[in-house]
Design a protein around this motif. Structure first.
Motif, PDB file in Angstrom:
ATOM      1  N   ILE A   1      35.074  49.557  53.831  1.00  0.00           N
ATOM      2  CA  ILE A   1      34.401  49.745  52.535  1.00  0.00           C
ATOM      3  C   ILE A   1      34.978  48.789  51.496  1.00  0.00           C
ATOM      4  O   ILE A   1      34.236  48.134  50.748  1.00  0.00           O
ATOM      5  N   LEU A   2      36.303  48.709  51.419  1.00  0.00           N
ATOM      6  CA  LEU A   2      36.926  47.787  50.463  1.00  0.00           C
ATOM      7  C   LEU A   2      36.480  46.356  50.724  1.00  0.00           C
ATOM      8  O   LEU A   2      36.154  45.602  49.798  1.00  0.00           O
ATOM      9  N   LEU A   3      36.463  45.980  51.996  1.00  0.00           N
ATOM     10  CA  LEU A   3      36.071  44.619  52.366  1.00  0.00           C
ATOM     11  C   LEU A   3      34.637  44.331  51.939  1.00  0.00           C
ATOM     12  O   LEU A   3      34.349  43.299  51.327  1.00  0.00           O
ATOM     13  N   SER A   4      33.737  45.254  52.225  1.00  0.00           N
ATOM     14  CA  SER A   4      32.320  45.032  51.959  1.00  0.00           C
ATOM     15  C   SER A   4      32.036  44.873  50.468  1.00  0.00           C
ATOM     16  O   SER A   4      31.320  43.958  50.050  1.00  0.00           O
ATOM     17  N   VAL A   5      32.618  45.757  49.654  1.00  0.00           N
ATOM     18  CA  VAL A   5      32.353  45.711  48.210  1.00  0.00           C
ATOM     19  C   VAL A   5      32.941  44.447  47.590  1.00  0.00           C
ATOM     20  O   VAL A   5      32.274  43.757  46.802  1.00  0.00           O
ATOM     21  N   LEU A   6      34.169  44.113  47.945  1.00  0.00           N
ATOM     22  CA  LEU A   6      34.838  42.971  47.318  1.00  0.00           C
ATOM     23  C   LEU A   6      34.276  41.634  47.771  1.00  0.00           C
ATOM     24  O   LEU A   6      34.216  40.682  46.992  1.00  0.00           O
ATOM     25  N   MET A   7      33.860  41.551  49.029  1.00  0.00           N
ATOM     26  CA  MET A   7      33.364  40.261  49.521  1.00  0.00           C
ATOM     27  C   MET A   7      32.071  39.846  48.842  1.00  0.00           C
ATOM     28  O   MET A   7      31.796  38.654  48.699  1.00  0.00           O
ATOM     29  N   THR A   8      31.260  40.813  48.417  1.00  0.00           N
ATOM     30  CA  THR A   8      30.049  40.471  47.672  1.00  0.00           C
ATOM     31  C   THR A   8      30.414  39.727  46.393  1.00  0.00           C
ATOM     32  O   THR A   8      29.787  38.725  46.026  1.00  0.00           O
ATOM     33  N   LYS A   9      31.453  40.192  45.711  1.00  0.00           N
ATOM     34  CA  LYS A   9      31.930  39.513  44.502  1.00  0.00           C
ATOM     35  C   LYS A   9      32.483  38.130  44.824  1.00  0.00           C
ATOM     36  O   LYS A   9      32.271  37.166  44.088  1.00  0.00           O
ATOM     37  N   MET A  10      33.180  38.008  45.959  1.00  0.00           N
ATOM     38  CA  MET A  10      33.791  36.728  46.324  1.00  0.00           C
ATOM     39  C   MET A  10      32.726  35.663  46.605  1.00  0.00           C
ATOM     40  O   MET A  10      32.896  34.492  46.256  1.00  0.00           O
ATOM     41  N   VAL A  11      31.626  36.083  47.221  1.00  0.00           N
ATOM     42  CA  VAL A  11      30.520  35.143  47.424  1.00  0.00           C
ATOM     43  C   VAL A  11      29.962  34.704  46.080  1.00  0.00           C
ATOM     44  O   VAL A  11      29.705  33.513  45.846  1.00  0.00           O
TER      45      VAL A  11
ATOM     46  N   ASP B   1      41.644  39.780  44.860  1.00  0.00           N
ATOM     47  CA  ASP B   1      40.596  39.978  45.860  1.00  0.00           C
ATOM     48  C   ASP B   1      41.096  39.665  47.267  1.00  0.00           C
ATOM     49  O   ASP B   1      40.866  40.428  48.204  1.00  0.00           O
ATOM     50  N   LYS B   2      41.769  38.521  47.417  1.00  0.00           N
ATOM     51  CA  LYS B   2      42.209  38.110  48.749  1.00  0.00           C
ATOM     52  C   LYS B   2      43.216  39.094  49.328  1.00  0.00           C
ATOM     53  O   LYS B   2      43.094  39.509  50.493  1.00  0.00           O
ATOM     54  N   ALA B   3      44.215  39.488  48.544  1.00  0.00           N
ATOM     55  CA  ALA B   3      45.239  40.417  49.030  1.00  0.00           C
ATOM     56  C   ALA B   3      44.606  41.757  49.409  1.00  0.00           C
ATOM     57  O   ALA B   3      44.976  42.364  50.424  1.00  0.00           O
ATOM     58  N   THR B   4      43.638  42.215  48.617  1.00  0.00           N
ATOM     59  CA  THR B   4      42.999  43.488  48.908  1.00  0.00           C
ATOM     60  C   THR B   4      42.169  43.413  50.176  1.00  0.00           C
ATOM     61  O   THR B   4      42.169  44.336  51.003  1.00  0.00           O
ATOM     62  N   VAL B   5      41.451  42.306  50.374  1.00  0.00           N
ATOM     63  CA  VAL B   5      40.653  42.141  51.590  1.00  0.00           C
ATOM     64  C   VAL B   5      41.553  42.041  52.820  1.00  0.00           C
ATOM     65  O   VAL B   5      41.238  42.594  53.885  1.00  0.00           O
ATOM     66  N   LEU B   6      42.686  41.345  52.706  1.00  0.00           N
ATOM     67  CA  LEU B   6      43.619  41.272  53.835  1.00  0.00           C
ATOM     68  C   LEU B   6      44.149  42.666  54.188  1.00  0.00           C
ATOM     69  O   LEU B   6      44.259  43.024  55.367  1.00  0.00           O
ATOM     70  N   ALA B   7      44.469  43.453  53.165  1.00  0.00           N
ATOM     71  CA  ALA B   7      44.904  44.833  53.408  1.00  0.00           C
ATOM     72  C   ALA B   7      43.783  45.649  54.056  1.00  0.00           C
ATOM     73  O   ALA B   7      44.026  46.494  54.937  1.00  0.00           O
ATOM     74  N   ALA B   8      42.534  45.396  53.637  1.00  0.00           N
ATOM     75  CA  ALA B   8      41.398  46.095  54.214  1.00  0.00           C
ATOM     76  C   ALA B   8      41.240  45.762  55.695  1.00  0.00           C
ATOM     77  O   ALA B   8      40.986  46.644  56.529  1.00  0.00           O
ATOM     78  N   LEU B   9      41.393  44.488  56.046  1.00  0.00           N
ATOM     79  CA  LEU B   9      41.302  44.079  57.449  1.00  0.00           C
ATOM     80  C   LEU B   9      42.428  44.703  58.276  1.00  0.00           C
ATOM     81  O   LEU B   9      42.218  45.095  59.432  1.00  0.00           O
ATOM     82  N   LEU B  10      43.616  44.811  57.693  1.00  0.00           N
ATOM     83  CA  LEU B  10      44.730  45.469  58.389  1.00  0.00           C
ATOM     84  C   LEU B  10      44.423  46.946  58.635  1.00  0.00           C
ATOM     85  O   LEU B  10      44.759  47.492  59.696  1.00  0.00           O
ATOM     86  N   ALA B  11      43.783  47.600  57.665  1.00  0.00           N
ATOM     87  CA  ALA B  11      43.403  49.004  57.852  1.00  0.00           C
ATOM     88  C   ALA B  11      42.360  49.134  58.957  1.00  0.00           C
ATOM     89  O   ALA B  11      42.417  50.067  59.783  1.00  0.00           O
ATOM     90  N   MET B  12      41.391  48.222  59.004  1.00  0.00           N
ATOM     91  CA  MET B  12      40.404  48.226  60.078  1.00  0.00           C
ATOM     92  C   MET B  12      41.069  48.056  61.435  1.00  0.00           C
ATOM     93  O   MET B  12      40.725  48.739  62.412  1.00  0.00           O
ATOM     94  N   LEU B  13      42.025  47.130  61.502  1.00  0.00           N
ATOM     95  CA  LEU B  13      42.753  46.880  62.752  1.00  0.00           C
ATOM     96  C   LEU B  13      43.566  48.101  63.163  1.00  0.00           C
ATOM     97  O   LEU B  13      43.562  48.514  64.336  1.00  0.00           O
TER      98      LEU B  13
END
Length: 391
Positions: free
Chosen positions: A109-119, A70-82
């Motif tokens: 999109i990746l960030l939004s879907v995965l972060m719900t699970k992380m919470v 989850d963390k690696a995917t969210v970091l990649a998602a933030l890099l794509a946003m940037l």
């Protein structure tokens, strides 16, 4: 080990960057139109296309997170946003703007879907409702700040600084995630057996997602085209953005209040119907009234009330084994409808010569929600009806 509330704060800031980036186009739409030669129809497409990658990514997002973490995917998602935001800064070309929004939207999109699970990983079994309410509110807060801050930046420093401001927030979220987020030591795995969903369940989830999509589009019309509508009336871009942002600030209060009312009264469907109708009528009033501030306050007070009850609808038809696949269907449907709705709102504004047409379109969408809720209710009732034994 950081506390779960520290983790929630990190997730809140990172997801608010997603909202801040999404709202950035609508916040500076008048100046963006002048700088790129874009019409309101074009602006509507640019707003909505941010969600377009969700049609393909919402369903497999959980699988991607499970494979790479989850963390690696969210970091990649933030890099794509940037990367997408910086690409938009590099050129005023319309094709570059579209490409940048698509790249950024893929990450969002990746960030939004995965972060719900992380919470859920951190709060399942303890303050989960409170945590989810706080987390969901990162969306209106991020958009409200974009409406207040970005028009001021655009007016004084130009659109390049707007892009850099958005990129800066994303970078802050990236750093916080990289250094402070940790998975819980005893994360509960719910991968287990993958359940199969019936056709009735699929129909019910699609109906629930359609309500969520139309409800959100009603809100999108407010904060994406509301500032432009006020500019058309002679307001400054900064004043228009700040005034419309009041809707989002009040939504941050009305969303958890509506969820609490739904839980206490057990009348979630009634709250959805009353909230959507009230929201629609106030939206029509906003597009016509000269008393903007009182109507804006009323819209913000009412518009968040149905959100919690709408998001609780899928839980009525999805069990633990079908939740992953069911929510994939839910988000895929939501992201399929969002770009189309925003594009139609922009097209109507261009055709009719006023951004107020987009707000009226949003009101119509909100009035459709109770009808779809009736369909959802009928599907659930048929599912729960006991089978009559054959003679």
């Amino acid at each position: 080990m950081p506390s779960r509330w520290t983790i929630l704060a990190v997730l809140f800031v990172a997801r608010a960057a997603f909202a801040f980036q999404f709202g950035s186009v609508g916040a500076v739409a008048p100046q963006l139109g002048q700088g790129t030669g874009a019409s309101l129809a074009d602006i509507g497409i640019l707003i909505g296309i941010y969600f377009a990658p969700g049609v393909l990514l919402a369903f497999p997002a959980s699988t991607i997170g499970r494979r790479y973490g989850d963390k690696a995917t969210v970091l990649a998602a933030l890099l794509a946003m940037l990367a997408g935001e910086l690409l938009m800064t590099s050129s005023a070309s319309w094709s570059v703007q579209i490409a940048g929004r698509l790249i950024a939207g893929t990450g969002g999109i990746l960030l939004s879907v995965l972060m719900t699970k992380m919470v859920a990983d951190w709060f399942t079994g303890r303050e989960i409702a409170t945590a989810m309410a706080i987390f969901v509110n990162s969306w209106p807060v991020g958009i409200a700040i974009s409406l207040m801050l970005l028009p001021w930046i655009a007016t004084r420093f130009g659109l390049h600084l707007v892009n850099f401001a958005v990129a800066g927030w994303i970078l802050i979220g990236l750093v916080l995630m990289a250094f402070f987020y940790r998975a819980p030591e005893a994360a509960v795995s719910v991968e287990g057996e993958r359940g199969s969903v019936t056709s009735e369940t699929v129909y019910a989830v699609i109906a629930a997602s359609s309500i969520w999509c139309l409800y959100n589009l009603g809100l999108v019309m407010i904060f994406s085209f509301g500032p432009t509508m006020l500019v058309e009336r002679g307001w400054s871009m900064a004043a228009a953005g700040s005034t419309i942002s009041i809707v989002l600030w009040l939504t941050a209060i009305s969303v958890p209040l509506g969820g609490l009312l739904a839980d206490l009264t057990k009348r979630g469907e009634a709250i959805i119907v009353a909230g959507c109708i009230g929201f629609a009528l106030l939206t029509v009033l906003l597009s016509r009234s000269g008393q903007v501030l009182p109507v804006v306050i009323a819209v913000g007070t009412v518009c968040g009330l149905p959100a919690g009850a709408i998001m609780s609808l899928p839980a009525r038809v999805l069990g633990p084994k079908t939740r992953a696949v069911g929510m994939g269907i839910f988000y895929a449907t939501f992201y399929a409808g969002s770009p189309v709705g925003s594009a139609i709102g922009g097209k109507l504004s261009t055709s009719l010569g006023s951004a107020s047409a987009a707000l009226d379109f949003g009101a119509v969408l909100l009035l459709v929600c109770p009808a779809i809720l009736w369909v959802f209710h009928r599907i659930v009732a048929d599912q729960n009806r006991p089978a009559i034994p054959s003679m």
